[in-house]
Design a protein around this motif. Structure first.
Motif, PDB file in Angstrom:
ATOM      1  N   ASN A 259       0.830  -1.213   0.000  1.00 20.66           N
ATOM      2  CA  ASN A 259       0.000   0.000   0.000  1.00 20.66           C
ATOM      3  C   ASN A 259       0.863   1.260   0.000  1.00 20.66           C
ATOM      4  OD1 ASN A 259      -2.333  -1.544   0.016  1.00 20.66           O
ATOM      5  ND2 ASN A 259      -2.584  -1.433   2.243  1.00 20.66           N
ATOM      6  N   PHE A 260       1.920   1.269   0.801  1.00 18.79           N
ATOM      7  CA  PHE A 260       2.823   2.420   0.839  1.00 18.79           C
ATOM      8  C   PHE A 260       3.590   2.561  -0.474  1.00 18.79           C
ATOM      9  CE2 PHE A 260       2.340   2.181   5.511  1.00 18.79           C
ATOM     10  CZ  PHE A 260       2.112   3.530   5.774  1.00 18.79           C
ATOM     11  N   GLN A 261       3.935   1.438  -1.097  1.00 22.22           N
ATOM     12  CA  GLN A 261       4.625   1.508  -2.393  1.00 22.22           C
ATOM     13  C   GLN A 261       3.706   2.086  -3.469  1.00 22.22           C
ATOM     14  OE1 GLN A 261       5.843  -2.623  -2.656  1.00 22.22           O
ATOM     15  NE2 GLN A 261       7.977  -2.110  -2.183  1.00 22.22           N
ATOM     16  N   ASP A 262       2.418   1.711  -3.431  1.00 21.64           N
ATOM     17  CA  ASP A 262       1.455   2.292  -4.377  1.00 21.64           C
ATOM     18  C   ASP A 262       1.317   3.792  -4.144  1.00 21.64           C
ATOM     19  OD1 ASP A 262       1.008  -0.179  -5.485  1.00 21.64           O
ATOM     20  OD2 ASP A 262      -0.781  -0.602  -4.283  1.00 21.64           O
ATOM     21  N   ARG A 263       1.301   4.212  -2.878  1.00 24.72           N
ATOM     22  CA  ARG A 263       1.240   5.643  -2.569  1.00 24.72           C
ATOM     23  C   ARG A 263       2.462   6.372  -3.102  1.00 24.72           C
ATOM     24  NH1 ARG A 263       3.104   7.542   3.165  1.00 24.72           N
ATOM     25  NH2 ARG A 263       5.004   6.959   2.025  1.00 24.72           N
ATOM     26  N   ASP A 264       3.652   5.776  -2.871  1.00 24.62           N
ATOM     27  CA  ASP A 264       4.904   6.405  -3.331  1.00 24.62           C
ATOM     28  C   ASP A 264       4.950   6.478  -4.846  1.00 24.62           C
ATOM     29  OD1 ASP A 264       5.581   6.537  -0.676  1.00 24.62           O
ATOM     30  OD2 ASP A 264       6.842   4.730  -0.719  1.00 24.62           O
ATOM     31  N   ARG A 265       4.413   5.470  -5.514  1.00 30.86           N
ATOM     32  CA  ARG A 265       4.421   5.450  -6.980  1.00 30.86           C
ATOM     33  C   ARG A 265       3.576   6.601  -7.540  1.00 30.86           C
ATOM     34  NH1 ARG A 265       3.113   0.625  -7.280  1.00 30.86           N
ATOM     35  NH2 ARG A 265       5.163  -0.342  -7.511  1.00 30.86           N
ATOM     36  N   LYS A 266       2.440   6.871  -6.908  1.00 30.62           N
ATOM     37  CA  LYS A 266       1.580   7.967  -7.349  1.00 30.62           C
ATOM     38  C   LYS A 266       2.237   9.315  -7.068  1.00 30.62           C
ATOM     39  CE  LYS A 266      -2.755   5.412  -6.754  1.00 30.62           C
ATOM     40  NZ  LYS A 266      -4.018   5.325  -5.977  1.00 30.62           N
ATOM     41  N   LEU A 267       2.862   9.436  -5.880  1.00 32.71           N
ATOM     42  CA  LEU A 267       3.507  10.702  -5.534  1.00 32.71           C
ATOM     43  C   LEU A 267       4.687  11.008  -6.449  1.00 32.71           C
ATOM     44  CD1 LEU A 267       3.475  10.486  -1.613  1.00 32.71           C
ATOM     45  CD2 LEU A 267       2.051  11.937  -3.062  1.00 32.71           C
ATOM     46  N   GLN A 268       5.365   9.964  -6.916  1.00 31.26           N
ATOM     47  CA  GLN A 268       6.534  10.142  -7.783  1.00 31.26           C
ATOM     48  C   GLN A 268       6.166  10.145  -9.261  1.00 31.26           C
ATOM     49  OE1 GLN A 268       9.594   7.289  -6.614  1.00 31.26           O
ATOM     50  NE2 GLN A 268       9.055   7.561  -4.444  1.00 31.26           N
ATOM     51  N   GLY A 269       4.873  10.019  -9.576  1.00 31.89           N
ATOM     52  CA  GLY A 269       4.409  10.087 -10.948  1.00 31.89           C
ATOM     53  C   GLY A 269       4.853   8.922 -11.813  1.00 31.89           C
ATOM     54  N   LEU A 270       4.890   7.726 -11.243  1.00 31.60           N
ATOM     55  CA  LEU A 270       5.336   6.532 -11.959  1.00 31.60           C
ATOM     56  C   LEU A 270       4.144   5.660 -12.323  1.00 31.60           C
ATOM     57  CD1 LEU A 270       8.353   5.590  -9.624  1.00 31.60           C
ATOM     58  CD2 LEU A 270       8.441   6.927 -11.738  1.00 31.60           C
ATOM     59  N   ASP A 271       4.327   4.835 -13.370  1.00 32.59           N
ATOM     60  CA  ASP A 271       3.245   3.900 -13.715  1.00 32.59           C
ATOM     61  C   ASP A 271       3.365   2.647 -12.856  1.00 32.59           C
ATOM     62  OD1 ASP A 271       5.205   2.182 -14.839  1.00 32.59           O
ATOM     63  OD2 ASP A 271       5.036   3.191 -16.780  1.00 32.59           O
ATOM     64  N   GLU A 272       2.437   1.698 -13.034  1.00 32.92           N
ATOM     65  CA  GLU A 272       2.353   0.517 -12.157  1.00 32.92           C
ATOM     66  C   GLU A 272       3.565  -0.395 -12.249  1.00 32.92           C
ATOM     67  OE1 GLU A 272      -1.261  -1.501 -12.928  1.00 32.92           O
ATOM     68  OE2 GLU A 272      -2.540   0.130 -12.192  1.00 32.92           O
ATOM     69  N   LYS A 273       4.240  -0.408 -13.407  1.00 28.54           N
ATOM     70  CA  LYS A 273       5.369  -1.325 -13.585  1.00 28.54           C
ATOM     71  C   LYS A 273       6.686  -0.756 -13.070  1.00 28.54           C
ATOM     72  CE  LYS A 273       3.397  -3.722 -17.587  1.00 28.54           C
ATOM     73  NZ  LYS A 273       3.608  -4.121 -19.013  1.00 28.54           N
ATOM     74  N   GLU A 274       6.758   0.555 -12.868  1.00 29.52           N
ATOM     75  CA  GLU A 274       7.994   1.175 -12.406  1.00 29.52           C
ATOM     76  C   GLU A 274       8.123   1.071 -10.887  1.00 29.52           C
ATOM     77  OE1 GLU A 274       9.358   4.775 -15.064  1.00 29.52           O
ATOM     78  OE2 GLU A 274       7.204   4.976 -14.663  1.00 29.52           O
ATOM     79  N   LYS A 275       9.357   0.867 -10.437  1.00 26.56           N
ATOM     80  CA  LYS A 275       9.615   0.716  -9.012  1.00 26.56           C
ATOM     81  C   LYS A 275       9.910   2.076  -8.393  1.00 26.56           C
ATOM     82  CE  LYS A 275      12.515  -1.759  -5.691  1.00 26.56           C
ATOM     83  NZ  LYS A 275      13.667  -2.680  -5.513  1.00 26.56           N
ATOM     84  N   PRO A 276       9.150   2.471  -7.360  1.00 28.78           N
ATOM     85  CA  PRO A 276       9.395   3.778  -6.737  1.00 28.78           C
ATOM     86  C   PRO A 276      10.575   3.732  -5.773  1.00 28.78           C
ATOM     87  CG  PRO A 276       7.602   2.670  -5.618  1.00 28.78           C
ATOM     88  CD  PRO A 276       8.003   1.771  -6.755  1.00 28.78           C
ATOM     89  N   LYS A 277      11.100   4.906  -5.463  1.00 26.62           N
ATOM     90  CA  LYS A 277      12.145   5.015  -4.449  1.00 26.62           C
ATOM     91  C   LYS A 277      11.535   4.721  -3.084  1.00 26.62           C
ATOM     92  CE  LYS A 277      15.557   8.200  -2.518  1.00 26.62           C
ATOM     93  NZ  LYS A 277      16.083   9.596  -2.547  1.00 26.62           N
ATOM     94  N   ASP A 278      12.237   3.896  -2.295  1.00 25.98           N
ATOM     95  CA  ASP A 278      11.690   3.469  -1.001  1.00 25.98           C
ATOM     96  C   ASP A 278      11.541   4.649  -0.051  1.00 25.98           C
ATOM     97  OD1 ASP A 278      11.564   0.884  -1.846  1.00 25.98           O
ATOM     98  OD2 ASP A 278      13.452   0.258  -0.904  1.00 25.98           O
ATOM     99  N   SER A 279      10.339   4.764   0.492  1.00 25.43           N
ATOM    100  CA  SER A 279      10.085   5.770   1.529  1.00 25.43           C
ATOM    101  C   SER A 279      10.502   5.207   2.881  1.00 25.43           C
ATOM    102  CB  SER A 279       8.610   6.138   1.547  1.00 25.43           C
ATOM    103  OG  SER A 279       7.818   4.998   1.828  1.00 25.43           O
ATOM    104  N   GLN A 280      10.448   6.074   3.900  1.00 20.87           N
ATOM    105  CA  GLN A 280      10.835   5.640   5.250  1.00 20.87           C
ATOM    106  C   GLN A 280       9.955   4.487   5.730  1.00 20.87           C
ATOM    107  OE1 GLN A 280      10.028   7.841   9.205  1.00 20.87           O
ATOM    108  NE2 GLN A 280      12.086   8.547   8.616  1.00 20.87           N
ATOM    109  N   GLU A 281       8.650   4.552   5.427  1.00 20.18           N
ATOM    110  CA  GLU A 281       7.726   3.495   5.857  1.00 20.18           C
ATOM    111  C   GLU A 281       8.077   2.150   5.210  1.00 20.18           C
ATOM    112  OE1 GLU A 281       5.472   7.397   6.017  1.00 20.18           O
ATOM    113  OE2 GLU A 281       6.814   6.388   4.604  1.00 20.18           O
TER     114      GLU A 281
END
Length: 484
Positions: A259-281
């Motif tokens: 869930n946090f990775q999906d949130r980070d992906r939206k905040l970073q403007g990435l699509d579903e297949k791209e891996k977001p930068k890990d947040s603190q959570e």
């Protein structure tokens, strides 16, 4: 030279009476070549009692790897063949240290069998040590080792181990004596009809001795197996009960992290297949989930601070724990509820009734929490109250320490079985699989039993190679014959 010959006679346990001659001893690199022969003496035919006549000598090479650290011994026998002109029978001269038609001395076989007790060694590595092929190692072991089932005891542990020999022999069924930790038997699969035939072939008098069957939460183990033992009760291993809760909590952490990775992906403007930068959570949930899953009294708390690169700050254990619980408010609640079951599981009770009352109170509290993980867990506990409560029974056991046997009292559990299960898995990994269950079973029992015995009369070559091949191997052989 006399001392050398005398030492060789002693090495081979041969009489120094002239019945066997040492013709010569040669050294070639690290190999000692010993040439032996018998003097020509009148020989009587064992069939008709007439005198036999020599048909000449032939050479026979025997491996005798006694000096493994320094010198490898090879024996060259000058063996005479006798013929009876009256009845037409033939006979070869015999030597006490080797059987007819064998290439290894008798003691070599015993040394090979001793080496086979190490499950970390393959037949190929043992063959290299004794200068024989891995196929011959297999044949020697199969000829001499065929271990029977041991008698059932009052408390037995049962479990399965993944051998994956073939589709019908994927999970082997293991029976262990809880008191001594010795493996009583290994059955080729855990299917209900297989176990029914197996247990019904055991005399009823022997099955009546069993008082308790310790197992994990696999339903047939708790319901079907006790039916074959009129006086036995099911006992649920405490480790597997707590493991059910730990697994559900781990799945919850994974879901929370996604869930946090999906949130980070939206905040970073990435699509579903791209891996977001890990947040603190995400970092905390991935690396420090042990704060939730590990027993609290086993956590090594420390005030020593260190720089955490991913979090970008100096932290210690207490601060990490505080940050972890702030990721989601339910994490602290889940840890507290989990610890209540751990405290119950580690508790000591004067009777089964006292343990049952404590368990029922805990089940009531889990239901009242309203959290689906613990409501589900409470349902499981309520379904298996008798089996869980019986695990608090203590019995005297005998365990082998580094130097001697030690006796003490302990709870009924499958802990020793879980420790044993690593050995077949390691053997399977080392041998890269197996296609013969009987060989695998005997190899494991030979390595783990305290005093295993060998056959007084070894199996013949026909008996050794009479085992049934699995379906996959048979199909492969048919395919090869068809396309020749």
């Amino acid at each position: 030279m006399y001392d050398s010959k005398k030492s060789i006679l002693s090495l081979l346990s041969l009489p120094d009476d002239g019945s066997i001659h040492i013709d010569s001893v040669d050294h070639v690199e690290n190999v000692r070549h010993v040439h032996l022969s018998r003097p020509a003496v009148p020989t009587i035919c064992p069939s008709c009692g007439c005198r036999m006549y020599s048909k000449g000598n032939y050479m026979r090479k025997i491996h005798h790897p006694i000096y493994q650290d320094s010198t490898f011994v090879t024996i060259h026998l000058k063996q005479r063949k006798w013929h009876c002109r009256h009845c037409g029978s033939y006979m070869n001269e015999s030597f006490p240290f080797v059987e007819p038609y064998q290439r290894n001395s008798n003691i070599t076989t015993l040394m090979i069998l001793e080496a086979m007790k190490d499950l970390n060694r393959s037949a190929s590595s043992i063959g290299k040590q004794f200068y024989v092929s891995d196929t011959e190692i297999h044949d020697i072991f199969t000829a001499y080792v065929d271990l029977p089932r041991l008698e059932l005891t009052e408390y037995i542990s049962i479990d399965e181990v993944h051998l994956d020999i073939c589709e019908s022999q994927k999970y082997a069924f293991v029976i262990m004596d809880f008191v001594t930790g010795e493996i009583l038997d290994i059955v080729h699969n855990r299917w209900t009809n297989t176990l029914e035939r197996y247990f019904l072939n055991i005399p009823p008098k022997e099955r009546m001795k069993v008082k308790g069957i310790i197992s994990d939460a696999y339903a047939p183990y708790l319901t079907s197996i006790p039916e074959f033992f009129p006086r036995a009760v099911s006992i649920l291993d405490s480790f597997h009960v707590s493991r059910i809760l730990i697994n559900d909590l781990n799945l919850y952490v994974n879901k929370l992290m996604r869930n946090f990775q999906d949130r980070d992906r939206k905040l970073q403007g990435l699509d579903e297949k791209e891996k977001p930068k890990d947040s603190q959570e995400v970092v905390l949930l991935r690396k420090y989930r042990w704060i939730l899953l590990k027993n609290e009294d086993e956590i090594n708390y420390s005030w020593k601070r260190y720089y955490h690169k991913q979090l970008g700050m100096n932290v210690d254990t207490y601060q990490i724990e505080e940050m972890f619980f702030k990721v989601h408010p339910k994490l602290k609640l889940y840890r507290d509820l989990k610890e209540k079951y751990i405290q119950f599981n580690h508790g000591k009770y004067s009777s089964e009734e006292e343990a049952k009352l404590a368990l029922k109170a805990l089940i009531k509290e889990f239901w009242a929490s309203g959290e689906w993980i613990f409501v589900k867990f409470a349902g499981f506990l309520d379904l298996h109250i008798p089996e869980i409560v019986r695990s608090f029974t203590t019995v005297e056991v005998s365990r082998k320490s580094h130097k001697e046997e030690v006796s003490y009292y302990t709870r009924l559990s499958n802990g020793l079985m879980e420790s044993f299960n690593r050995k077949p898995k390691d053997y399977k990994r080392m041998s890269r699989g197996s296609s013969n269950f009987d060989y695998t079973r005997n190899r494991i029992l030979w390595a783990t039993r305290k005093n295993p015995t060998i056959r007084g009369i070894p199996k013949t070559a026909k008996q050794i190679h009479s085992y049934r091949l699995n379906k996959k191997t048979l199909e492969k052989r048919r395919h090869n014959r068809k396309h020749r």
